[in-house]
Write a protein that holds these residues in place. Structure first.
Motif, PDB file in Angstrom:
ATOM      1  N   ASP A  73     -10.044  -0.800 -10.384  1.00 15.99           N
ATOM      2  CA  ASP A  73      -8.582  -0.722 -10.238  1.00 15.99           C
ATOM      3  C   ASP A  73      -8.176   0.061  -8.999  1.00 15.99           C
ATOM      4  N   SER A  74      -8.834   1.185  -8.753  1.00 18.43           N
ATOM      5  CA  SER A  74      -8.465   1.999  -7.591  1.00 18.43           C
ATOM      6  C   SER A  74      -8.737   1.246  -6.290  1.00 18.43           C
ATOM      7  N   ALA A  75      -9.852   0.505  -6.234  1.00 13.91           N
ATOM      8  CA  ALA A  75     -10.147  -0.281  -5.037  1.00 13.91           C
ATOM      9  C   ALA A  75      -9.148  -1.420  -4.862  1.00 13.91           C
ATOM     10  N   LEU A  76      -8.750  -2.053  -5.963  1.00 10.27           N
ATOM     11  CA  LEU A  76      -7.760  -3.134  -5.882  1.00 10.27           C
ATOM     12  C   LEU A  76      -6.400  -2.616  -5.447  1.00 10.27           C
ATOM     13  N   ILE A  77      -5.986  -1.485  -5.979  1.00  5.18           N
ATOM     14  CA  ILE A  77      -4.693  -0.907  -5.607  1.00  5.18           C
ATOM     15  C   ILE A  77      -4.678  -0.550  -4.127  1.00  5.18           C
ATOM     16  N   ALA A  78      -5.788   0.003  -3.630  1.00 10.42           N
ATOM     17  CA  ALA A  78      -5.878   0.328  -2.203  1.00 10.42           C
ATOM     18  C   ALA A  78      -5.793  -0.938  -1.359  1.00 10.42           C
ATOM     19  N   ALA A  79      -6.440  -2.025  -1.794  1.00 12.32           N
ATOM     20  CA  ALA A  79      -6.390  -3.287  -1.056  1.00 12.32           C
ATOM     21  C   ALA A  79      -4.985  -3.880  -1.075  1.00 12.32           C
ATOM     22  N   ILE A  80      -4.298  -3.747  -2.188  1.00 13.31           N
ATOM     23  CA  ILE A  80      -2.926  -4.265  -2.291  1.00 13.31           C
ATOM     24  C   ILE A  80      -1.999  -3.496  -1.368  1.00 13.31           C
ATOM     25  N   LYS A  81      -2.161  -2.185  -1.308  1.00 20.38           N
ATOM     26  CA  LYS A  81      -1.303  -1.368  -0.439  1.00 20.38           C
ATOM     27  C   LYS A  81      -1.534  -1.663   1.038  1.00 20.38           C
ATOM     28  N   LYS A  82      -2.765  -2.056   1.409  1.00 25.86           N
ATOM     29  CA  LYS A  82      -3.074  -2.355   2.803  1.00 25.86           C
ATOM     30  C   LYS A  82      -2.577  -3.730   3.237  1.00 25.86           C
ATOM     31  N   SER A  83      -2.282  -4.598   2.284  1.00 28.25           N
ATOM     32  CA  SER A  83      -1.867  -5.964   2.626  1.00 28.25           C
ATOM     33  C   SER A  83      -0.470  -5.954   3.258  1.00 28.25           C
ATOM     34  N   PRO A  84      -0.123  -7.012   4.003  1.00 28.73           N
ATOM     35  CA  PRO A  84       1.199  -7.071   4.646  1.00 28.73           C
ATOM     36  C   PRO A  84       2.364  -6.997   3.656  1.00 28.73           C
ATOM     37  N   ASN A  85       2.157  -7.485   2.450  1.00 32.12           N
ATOM     38  CA  ASN A  85       3.201  -7.428   1.419  1.00 32.12           C
ATOM     39  C   ASN A  85       2.953  -6.287   0.448  1.00 32.12           C
ATOM     40  N   GLY A  86       2.374  -5.225   0.916  1.00 32.85           N
ATOM     41  CA  GLY A  86       1.978  -4.104   0.079  1.00 32.85           C
ATOM     42  C   GLY A  86       3.097  -3.444  -0.684  1.00 32.85           C
ATOM     43  N   LYS A  87       4.326  -3.511  -0.170  1.00 26.24           N
ATOM     44  CA  LYS A  87       5.437  -2.884  -0.875  1.00 26.24           C
ATOM     45  C   LYS A  87       6.040  -3.814  -1.923  1.00 26.24           C
ATOM     46  N   LEU A  88       5.880  -5.108  -1.759  1.00 23.75           N
ATOM     47  CA  LEU A  88       6.448  -6.071  -2.701  1.00 23.75           C
ATOM     48  C   LEU A  88       5.504  -6.393  -3.864  1.00 23.75           C
ATOM     49  N   LEU A  89       4.216  -6.426  -3.604  1.00 25.53           N
ATOM     50  CA  LEU A  89       3.247  -6.843  -4.616  1.00 25.53           C
ATOM     51  C   LEU A  89       3.203  -5.969  -5.871  1.00 25.53           C
ATOM     52  N   PRO A  90       3.251  -4.645  -5.763  1.00 26.46           N
ATOM     53  CA  PRO A  90       3.208  -3.849  -7.003  1.00 26.46           C
ATOM     54  C   PRO A  90       4.353  -4.180  -7.965  1.00 26.46           C
ATOM     55  N   GLY A  91       5.537  -4.385  -7.454  1.00 21.51           N
ATOM     56  CA  GLY A  91       6.661  -4.768  -8.306  1.00 21.51           C
ATOM     57  C   GLY A  91       6.457  -6.143  -8.913  1.00 21.51           C
ATOM     58  N   TYR A  92       5.906  -7.058  -8.128  1.00 21.59           N
ATOM     59  CA  TYR A  92       5.627  -8.413  -8.620  1.00 21.59           C
ATOM     60  C   TYR A  92       4.573  -8.378  -9.721  1.00 21.59           C
ATOM     61  N   LEU A  93       3.533  -7.574  -9.535  1.00 21.79           N
ATOM     62  CA  LEU A  93       2.468  -7.501 -10.525  1.00 21.79           C
ATOM     63  C   LEU A  93       2.907  -6.807 -11.814  1.00 21.79           C
ATOM     64  N   ARG A  94       3.920  -5.961 -11.735  1.00 15.14           N
ATOM     65  CA  ARG A  94       4.446  -5.304 -12.934  1.00 15.14           C
ATOM     66  C   ARG A  94       5.395  -6.200 -13.711  1.00 15.14           C
ATOM     67  N   SER A  95       5.825  -7.311 -13.114  1.00 10.74           N
ATOM     68  CA  SER A  95       6.778  -8.216 -13.762  1.00 10.74           C
ATOM     69  C   SER A  95       6.191  -8.811 -15.038  1.00 10.74           C
ATOM     70  N   ILE A  96       7.069  -9.082 -15.981  1.00  7.92           N
ATOM     71  CA  ILE A  96       6.676  -9.714 -17.219  1.00  7.92           C
ATOM     72  C   ILE A  96       7.020 -11.195 -17.095  1.00  7.92           C
ATOM     73  N   PHE A  97       6.034 -12.046 -17.320  1.00  8.13           N
ATOM     74  CA  PHE A  97       6.225 -13.477 -17.221  1.00  8.13           C
ATOM     75  C   PHE A  97       6.300 -14.072 -18.614  1.00  8.13           C
ATOM     76  N   THR A  98       7.301 -14.905 -18.849  1.00  8.70           N
ATOM     77  CA  THR A  98       7.420 -15.586 -20.137  1.00  8.70           C
ATOM     78  C   THR A  98       7.764 -17.040 -19.919  1.00  8.70           C
ATOM     79  N   ILE A  99       7.483 -17.835 -20.908  1.00 10.39           N
ATOM     80  CA  ILE A  99       7.848 -19.246 -20.883  1.00 10.39           C
ATOM     81  C   ILE A  99       8.905 -19.461 -21.939  1.00 10.39           C
ATOM     82  N   LYS A 100      10.015 -20.035 -21.531  1.00  8.82           N
ATOM     83  CA  LYS A 100      11.092 -20.270 -22.508  1.00  8.82           C
ATOM     84  C   LYS A 100      11.194 -21.722 -22.831  1.00  8.82           C
TER      85      LYS A 100
END
Length: 100
Positions: A73-100
């Motif tokens: 997890d720590s290595a993945l989080i570091a890789a996500i922060k280094k990516s160009p969309n590093g500020k957007l991805l954490p919020g996206y990954l915390r999102s709850i997905f449902t099918i209605k």
């Protein structure tokens, strides 16, 4: 996201394997008639005996597995922060997905 820096060498099939359960030998006293068996199954409720049959570590994760998950997890989080969309991805990954 570049995950080449994540060390997955410790993750093997054995990491996810469950221990084999001991097979119980049934005797004459364990035998029930079909009617009694159906009645017993209908009345069956999880009891202390059923919980004991699952084992003492039922639902618990070993400390080795927790340490392995934290390292990945720590290595993945570091890789996500280094990516160009590093500020957007954490919020996206915390999102709850449902099918209605």
């Amino acid at each position: 996201v570049d995950i080449s820096g994540v060390d997955t060498s410790k993750i093997t099939k054995a990491t996810f394997a469950r221990p084999e359960k001991e097979k119980r030998v049934k005797g004459e006293k364990d035998f029930l008639s079909a009617a009694k068996k159906r009645a017993a199954e209908r009345k069956a409720v999880r009891t202390a005996k059923a919980k004991a049959a699952r084992g003492t570590n039922a639902g618990k994760v070993s400390s080795d597995r927790v340490a392995l998950q934290k390292s990945v997890d720590s290595a993945l989080i570091a890789a996500i922060k280094k990516s160009p969309n590093g500020k957007l991805l954490p919020g996206y990954l915390r999102s709850i997905f449902t099918i209605k």
